[in-house]
Write a protein that holds these residues in place. Structure first.
Motif, PDB file in Angstrom:
ATOM      1  N   LYS A 135       0.914  -1.276   0.025  1.00 45.12           N
ATOM      2  CA  LYS A 135       0.056  -0.060  -0.042  1.00 45.12           C
ATOM      3  C   LYS A 135       0.970   1.302  -0.009  1.00 45.12           C
ATOM      4  O   LYS A 135       2.224   1.241   0.138  1.00 45.12           O
ATOM      5  N   MET A 136       0.369   2.520  -0.082  1.00 44.77           N
ATOM      6  CA  MET A 136       0.949   3.666  -0.065  1.00 44.77           C
ATOM      7  C   MET A 136       0.708   4.327   1.333  1.00 44.77           C
ATOM      8  O   MET A 136      -0.524   4.812   1.555  1.00 44.77           O
ATOM      9  N   PHE A 148       9.344  -2.116   9.267  1.00 45.68           N
ATOM     10  CA  PHE A 148       8.018  -2.814   8.711  1.00 45.68           C
ATOM     11  C   PHE A 148       7.605  -1.936   7.466  1.00 45.68           C
ATOM     12  O   PHE A 148       7.026  -2.707   6.434  1.00 45.68           O
ATOM     13  N   ILE A 149       8.217  -0.872   7.117  1.00 41.65           N
ATOM     14  CA  ILE A 149       7.944  -0.241   5.883  1.00 41.65           C
ATOM     15  C   ILE A 149       8.493  -0.968   4.648  1.00 41.65           C
ATOM     16  O   ILE A 149       7.842  -1.449   3.712  1.00 41.65           O
ATOM     17  N   GLU A 150       9.514  -1.101   4.980  1.00 45.25           N
ATOM     18  CA  GLU A 150      10.439  -1.887   3.773  1.00 45.25           C
ATOM     19  C   GLU A 150      10.178  -3.565   3.642  1.00 45.25           C
ATOM     20  O   GLU A 150       9.972  -4.068   2.623  1.00 45.25           O
ATOM     21  N   GLU A 151       9.811  -4.108   4.979  1.00 44.61           N
ATOM     22  CA  GLU A 151       9.701  -5.552   5.010  1.00 44.61           C
ATOM     23  C   GLU A 151       8.440  -5.862   4.244  1.00 44.61           C
ATOM     24  O   GLU A 151       8.370  -6.857   3.941  1.00 44.61           O
ATOM     25  N   ASN A 152       7.233  -4.986   4.327  1.00 46.37           N
ATOM     26  CA  ASN A 152       6.078  -5.248   3.702  1.00 46.37           C
ATOM     27  C   ASN A 152       5.701  -4.416   2.404  1.00 46.37           C
ATOM     28  O   ASN A 152       4.867  -4.234   1.987  1.00 46.37           O
ATOM     29  N   LYS A 153       7.045  -4.089   1.939  1.00 45.91           N
ATOM     30  CA  LYS A 153       6.944  -3.360   0.587  1.00 45.91           C
ATOM     31  C   LYS A 153       6.090  -2.240   0.170  1.00 45.91           C
ATOM     32  O   LYS A 153       5.356  -1.966  -0.575  1.00 45.91           O
ATOM     33  N   SER A 155       4.937   1.580   0.220  1.00 45.61           N
ATOM     34  CA  SER A 155       5.336   2.846  -0.763  1.00 45.61           C
ATOM     35  C   SER A 155       5.200   4.026   0.359  1.00 45.61           C
ATOM     36  O   SER A 155       4.264   4.216   1.123  1.00 45.61           O
ATOM     37  N   LEU A 156       6.200   4.895   0.139  1.00 47.92           N
ATOM     38  CA  LEU A 156       6.201   6.057   1.237  1.00 47.92           C
ATOM     39  C   LEU A 156       5.699   7.347   0.154  1.00 47.92           C
ATOM     40  O   LEU A 156       6.331   7.501  -0.971  1.00 47.92           O
ATOM     41  N   TYR A 157       4.819   8.117   0.736  1.00 46.32           N
ATOM     42  CA  TYR A 157       4.452   9.505   0.252  1.00 46.32           C
ATOM     43  C   TYR A 157       5.014  10.384   1.174  1.00 46.32           C
ATOM     44  O   TYR A 157       4.317  10.824   2.056  1.00 46.32           O
ATOM     45  N   ILE A 177      -3.754   8.187  -0.719  1.00 47.92           N
ATOM     46  CA  ILE A 177      -2.986   7.335   0.056  1.00 47.92           C
ATOM     47  C   ILE A 177      -3.695   6.330   1.022  1.00 47.92           C
ATOM     48  O   ILE A 177      -5.075   6.612   1.063  1.00 47.92           O
ATOM     49  N   ASP A 178      -3.115   5.318   1.530  1.00 43.80           N
ATOM     50  CA  ASP A 178      -3.808   4.258   2.237  1.00 43.80           C
ATOM     51  C   ASP A 178      -3.834   4.584   3.831  1.00 43.80           C
ATOM     52  O   ASP A 178      -4.545   3.995   4.518  1.00 43.80           O
ATOM     53  N   GLY A 179      -2.883   5.277   4.265  1.00 44.34           N
ATOM     54  CA  GLY A 179      -2.656   5.340   5.768  1.00 44.34           C
ATOM     55  C   GLY A 179      -1.509   6.291   5.812  1.00 44.34           C
ATOM     56  O   GLY A 179      -1.206   6.810   5.090  1.00 44.34           O
ATOM     57  N   ILE A 180      -1.633   7.114   7.020  1.00 48.57           N
ATOM     58  CA  ILE A 180      -0.703   7.946   7.637  1.00 48.57           C
ATOM     59  C   ILE A 180       0.183   7.341   9.018  1.00 48.57           C
ATOM     60  O   ILE A 180      -0.884   7.000   9.996  1.00 48.57           O
TER      61      ILE A 180
END
Length: 246
Positions: A135-136, A148-153, A155-157, A177-180
């Motif tokens: 997700k983004m 966990f950001i990289e581990e779960n692929k 995407s960062l905005y 986006i899907d979350g903050i």
């Protein structure tokens, strides 16, 4: 003789002027809200400093507060090289401990969390990150990125600049986006409530240990002044937490 006397008086007058404590915070509600039209930021930390830090600092050291506003990466560099005295607030890492001093105790501790649209996941807590895989999500540019950001692929905005909180919540509400990701659940809950978005957004607590944030200091700041600031922040911490609940 008159010239010499005037010069002496000018020097004495200059030395009598109060020095300033240069302080800043990483932009993002509720702690700091940058204002492009003002040298002074808004948010809860400036309120807290005005009420509890500034009067004590003036009384003991005859110092004023000088606010800095800049992107996170620049503030970190300013703190490292001595162009900034205090930065509110930072998570301690081994790398950062080599560059900055920290308060002895955390100012706030909280569970990592994600602000999401209602219906994105069930409940107010998740046991893993599967819902966010591929997700983004949005984060403040320059802040500590959890593994966990990289581990779960995911995407960062990244966001920076003024009115970050408002812009990020708008991106989420509009489905861009899907979350903050927010390091502390108290901050996430404050953002949703104080932007009147409880009908469409909610806070989901994430697994993992609590994050702890500290006031950070320039390494060469006077030990006496650091100790004073450390004690003053800690002494009035509960007052800050009350501000967050209003």
């Amino acid at each position: 003789m008159v010239r010499i006397l005037c010069l002496v008086l000018l020097i004495v007058s200059s030395n009598a002027q109060a020095k300033s404590l240069r302080i800043a915070g990483i932009e993002g509600g509720p702690h700091f809200l940058y204002d492009a039209n003002s040298p002074r930021p808004g948010g809860l930390v400036p309120q807290f400093v005005d009420q509890f830090i500034a009067p004590a600092l003036k009384a003991k050291y005859n110092m004023n507060i000088e606010w800095h506003q800049a992107p996170t990466a620049r503030l970190l560099k300013e703190l490292e090289v001595g162009e900034l005295d205090v930065l509110c607030f930072l998570i301690v890492t081994p790398e950062r401990q080599k560059l900055y001093g920290y308060a002895k105790e955390p100012f706030i501790s909280g569970q990592p969390s994600m602000i999401v649209r209602k219906g994105f996941v069930k409940g107010n807590e998740v046991s893993d990150y599967s819902a966010f895989k591929n997700k983004m999500i949005s984060m403040m540019a320059g802040v500590l990125i959890p593994p966990f950001i990289e581990e779960n692929k995911i995407s960062l905005y990244p966001l920076t600049g003024y009115s970050v909180s408002d812009r990020t919540l708008s991106l989420l509400a509009n489905g861009r986006i899907d979350g903050i990701f927010i390091h502390l659940h108290q901050v996430a809950e404050y953002m949703v409530l104080n932007n009147n978005m409880s009908d469409s957004l909610k806070v989901v607590r994430l697994p993992g240990p609590e994050f702890k944030i500290y006031p950070a200091f320039h390494k060469n700041l006077s030990p006496d002044l650091v100790n004073f600031l450390d004690q003053t922040f800690t002494k009035n911490r509960e007052e800050y937490l009350r501000l967050m609940k209003k």
